[in-house]
Design an enzyme around this catalytic site. Structure first.
Site, PDB file in Angstrom:
ATOM      1  N   LYS A  41      23.120  61.878  36.683  1.00 44.80           N
ATOM      2  CA  LYS A  41      22.986  63.295  36.295  1.00 44.80           C
ATOM      3  C   LYS A  41      21.796  63.498  35.349  1.00 44.80           C
ATOM      4  O   LYS A  41      20.991  64.400  35.554  1.00 44.80           O
ATOM      5  CB  LYS A  41      24.273  63.803  35.627  1.00 44.80           C
ATOM      6  CG  LYS A  41      25.492  63.750  36.536  1.00 44.80           C
ATOM      7  CD  LYS A  41      26.679  64.490  35.931  1.00 44.80           C
ATOM      8  CE  LYS A  41      27.252  63.837  34.695  1.00 44.80           C
ATOM      9  NZ  LYS A  41      27.956  62.558  34.920  1.00 44.80           N
ATOM     10  N   ARG A 117      34.140  69.451  33.096  1.00 48.74           N
ATOM     11  CA  ARG A 117      34.765  68.189  33.465  1.00 48.74           C
ATOM     12  C   ARG A 117      36.250  68.378  33.766  1.00 48.74           C
ATOM     13  O   ARG A 117      36.934  67.404  34.094  1.00 48.74           O
ATOM     14  CB  ARG A 117      34.611  67.178  32.331  1.00 48.74           C
ATOM     15  CG  ARG A 117      33.347  66.316  32.450  1.00 48.74           C
ATOM     16  CD  ARG A 117      33.250  65.467  31.210  1.00 48.74           C
ATOM     17  NE  ARG A 117      32.635  64.185  31.407  1.00 48.74           N
ATOM     18  CZ  ARG A 117      31.368  63.918  31.084  1.00 48.74           C
ATOM     19  NH1 ARG A 117      30.585  64.851  30.642  1.00 48.74           N
ATOM     20  NH2 ARG A 117      30.894  62.692  31.238  1.00 48.74           N
ATOM     21  N   ARG A 156      22.448  50.333  31.776  1.00 49.41           N
ATOM     22  CA  ARG A 156      22.023  51.341  30.809  1.00 49.41           C
ATOM     23  C   ARG A 156      22.449  50.937  29.395  1.00 49.41           C
ATOM     24  O   ARG A 156      21.699  51.086  28.435  1.00 49.41           O
ATOM     25  CB  ARG A 156      22.630  52.701  31.192  1.00 49.41           C
ATOM     26  CG  ARG A 156      22.161  53.847  30.303  1.00 49.41           C
ATOM     27  CD  ARG A 156      22.614  55.181  30.844  1.00 49.41           C
ATOM     28  NE  ARG A 156      24.070  55.322  30.846  1.00 49.41           N
ATOM     29  CZ  ARG A 156      24.728  56.369  31.339  1.00 49.41           C
ATOM     30  NH1 ARG A 156      24.068  57.362  31.897  1.00 49.41           N
ATOM     31  NH2 ARG A 156      26.053  56.427  31.298  1.00 49.41           N
ATOM     32  N   ARG A 162      23.567  52.422  24.434  1.00 50.05           N
ATOM     33  CA  ARG A 162      24.572  53.496  24.391  1.00 50.05           C
ATOM     34  C   ARG A 162      25.970  52.894  24.243  1.00 50.05           C
ATOM     35  O   ARG A 162      26.397  52.069  25.066  1.00 50.05           O
ATOM     36  CB  ARG A 162      24.446  54.338  25.679  1.00 50.05           C
ATOM     37  CG  ARG A 162      25.299  55.575  25.616  1.00 50.05           C
ATOM     38  CD  ARG A 162      25.019  56.490  26.772  1.00 50.05           C
ATOM     39  NE  ARG A 162      26.273  57.096  27.186  1.00 50.05           N
ATOM     40  CZ  ARG A 162      26.375  58.095  28.019  1.00 50.05           C
ATOM     41  NH1 ARG A 162      25.293  58.622  28.550  1.00 50.05           N
ATOM     42  NH2 ARG A 162      27.563  58.581  28.345  1.00 50.05           N
ATOM     43  N   ARG A 173      36.497  55.641  31.319  1.00 50.54           N
ATOM     44  CA  ARG A 173      35.770  56.867  31.706  1.00 50.54           C
ATOM     45  C   ARG A 173      35.913  57.129  33.202  1.00 50.54           C
ATOM     46  O   ARG A 173      36.017  58.284  33.631  1.00 50.54           O
ATOM     47  CB  ARG A 173      34.288  56.748  31.331  1.00 50.54           C
ATOM     48  CG  ARG A 173      34.065  56.880  29.818  1.00 50.54           C
ATOM     49  CD  ARG A 173      32.783  56.230  29.363  1.00 50.54           C
ATOM     50  NE  ARG A 173      31.594  56.893  29.843  1.00 50.54           N
ATOM     51  CZ  ARG A 173      30.406  56.287  29.935  1.00 50.54           C
ATOM     52  NH1 ARG A 173      30.263  55.024  29.611  1.00 50.54           N
ATOM     53  NH2 ARG A 173      29.361  56.977  30.349  1.00 50.54           N
TER      54      ARG A 173
HETATM   55  P1  AMP Z   1      28.084  62.117  29.220  1.00 51.37           P
HETATM   56  O1  AMP Z   1      26.837  61.849  28.450  1.00 51.37           O
HETATM   57  O2  AMP Z   1      28.042  63.396  29.994  1.00 51.37           O
HETATM   58  O3  AMP Z   1      28.498  60.940  30.088  1.00 51.37           O
HETATM   59  O4  AMP Z   1      29.261  62.305  28.140  1.00 51.37           O
HETATM   60  C1  AMP Z   1      29.627  61.265  27.252  1.00 51.37           C
HETATM   61  C2  AMP Z   1      31.009  61.526  26.690  1.00 51.37           C
HETATM   62  O5  AMP Z   1      31.023  62.782  25.974  1.00 51.37           O
HETATM   63  C3  AMP Z   1      32.119  61.666  27.723  1.00 51.37           C
HETATM   64  O6  AMP Z   1      32.637  60.409  28.118  1.00 51.37           O
HETATM   65  C4  AMP Z   1      33.149  62.501  26.959  1.00 51.37           C
HETATM   66  O7  AMP Z   1      33.863  61.715  26.026  1.00 51.37           O
HETATM   67  C5  AMP Z   1      32.268  63.465  26.166  1.00 51.37           C
HETATM   68  N1  AMP Z   1      31.990  64.698  26.937  1.00 51.37           N
HETATM   69  C6  AMP Z   1      30.788  65.112  27.450  1.00 51.37           C
HETATM   70  N2  AMP Z   1      30.911  66.268  28.112  1.00 51.37           N
HETATM   71  C7  AMP Z   1      32.236  66.605  28.026  1.00 51.37           C
HETATM   72  C8  AMP Z   1      33.005  67.689  28.543  1.00 51.37           C
HETATM   73  N3  AMP Z   1      32.452  68.649  29.294  1.00 51.37           N
HETATM   74  N4  AMP Z   1      34.335  67.704  28.253  1.00 51.37           N
HETATM   75  C9  AMP Z   1      34.915  66.755  27.500  1.00 51.37           C
HETATM   76  N5  AMP Z   1      34.250  65.707  27.017  1.00 51.37           N
HETATM   77  C10 AMP Z   1      32.915  65.611  27.270  1.00 51.37           C
END
Ligand code: AMP
Length: 225
Positions: A41, A117, A156, A162, A173
């Protein structure tokens, strides 16, 4: 913030009738970039924002920024993120509303990366856009086999450090994705705006497939081909 509907509509023409039109922005385009963690993404949004003139909102980046700045919200977010869990819907929706208010001015639309999500988040997004006189125009679904997702996230983690890209958290996740997020695929398919993309392979080829499908379904054109 000003929003309008794209001029050229196909399947969604009937759904967006209540939104007022504003003539100052040409072909507004609001997209969701959807997919499992590790599906690309972030990589694909970088080119989409450039070639379609969109503003990028990554909820993951917003949360990581709060964690780095050690804000109150950052402390709360850290607990959920390190456990591989989602931030609760109410909190996440209010964060998104805030970011949307501050950032989307003057762009040709928004690309939502990592939001929604859950189904309640999708409903909230619909409402937030409706209140601003616009709509969601396409959901770009990056589909990647699970083994590849795990491999990409482990790489990554090594390259960027990260914190949630470790095997334990990756597994959690992915579970959360299957249980809470993947139902959105059906939700948006029923809405007629889900664009299925094979997210395996060469980054440029995947981008071209995404851009072709966006152009075909929304009528918006990328800047260069
Ligand atoms: P990402 O960078 O999009 O993979 O997000 C990293 C982490 O942030 C996720 O594993 C969630 O813990 C949290 N997170 C990001 N976006 C959301 C969302 N829309 N709803 C809930 N948690 C989120």
């Amino acid at each position: 913030m000003s929003f309008m509907q794209p001029q050229s509509q196909t399947s969604r023409q009937t759904k967006a009738t209540s939104a007022p039109r504003h003539s100052n922005i040409r072909n507004m385009l609001n997209l969701v970039l959807f997919g499992a963690p590790g599906s690309g993404k972030g990589t694909q949004s970088a080119r989409l924002i450039d070639e379609f003139g969109l503003h990028h909102i990554s909820t993951g980046e917003v949360l990581r920024d709060h964690i780095n700045r050690e804000t109150e919200l950052g402390k709360i977010a850290q607990k959920y993120i390190s456990e591989g869990q989602l931030i609760p819907d109410d909190l996440m929706i209010s964060i998104l509303e805030d970011v949307l208010e501050k950032n989307a001015e003057g762009k040709e639309g928004v690309i939502f990366d990592g939001f929604p999500r859950t189904i309640p988040q999708a409903e909230a997004l619909k409402e937030l856009l409706r209140k601003r006189g616009t709509d969601l125009h396409a959901v770009v679904g990056l589909e990647v086999p699970e083994e590849e997702l795990v491999e990409r996230m482990l790489n990554r983690g090594k390259e960027t450090g990260r914190a949630d890209d470790n095997l334990d958290t990756i597994k959690k996740r992915l579970d959360v994705y299957h249980n809470q997020t993947s139902p959105l695929r059906d939700y948006y398919t029923k809405d007629g705006i889900y664009l299925m993309i094979n997210g395996s392979g060469v980054v440029d080829d995947i981008f071209n497939d995404i851009a072709d499908k966006i152009e075909k379904t929304t009528g918006n054109k990328r800047k260069k081909k």
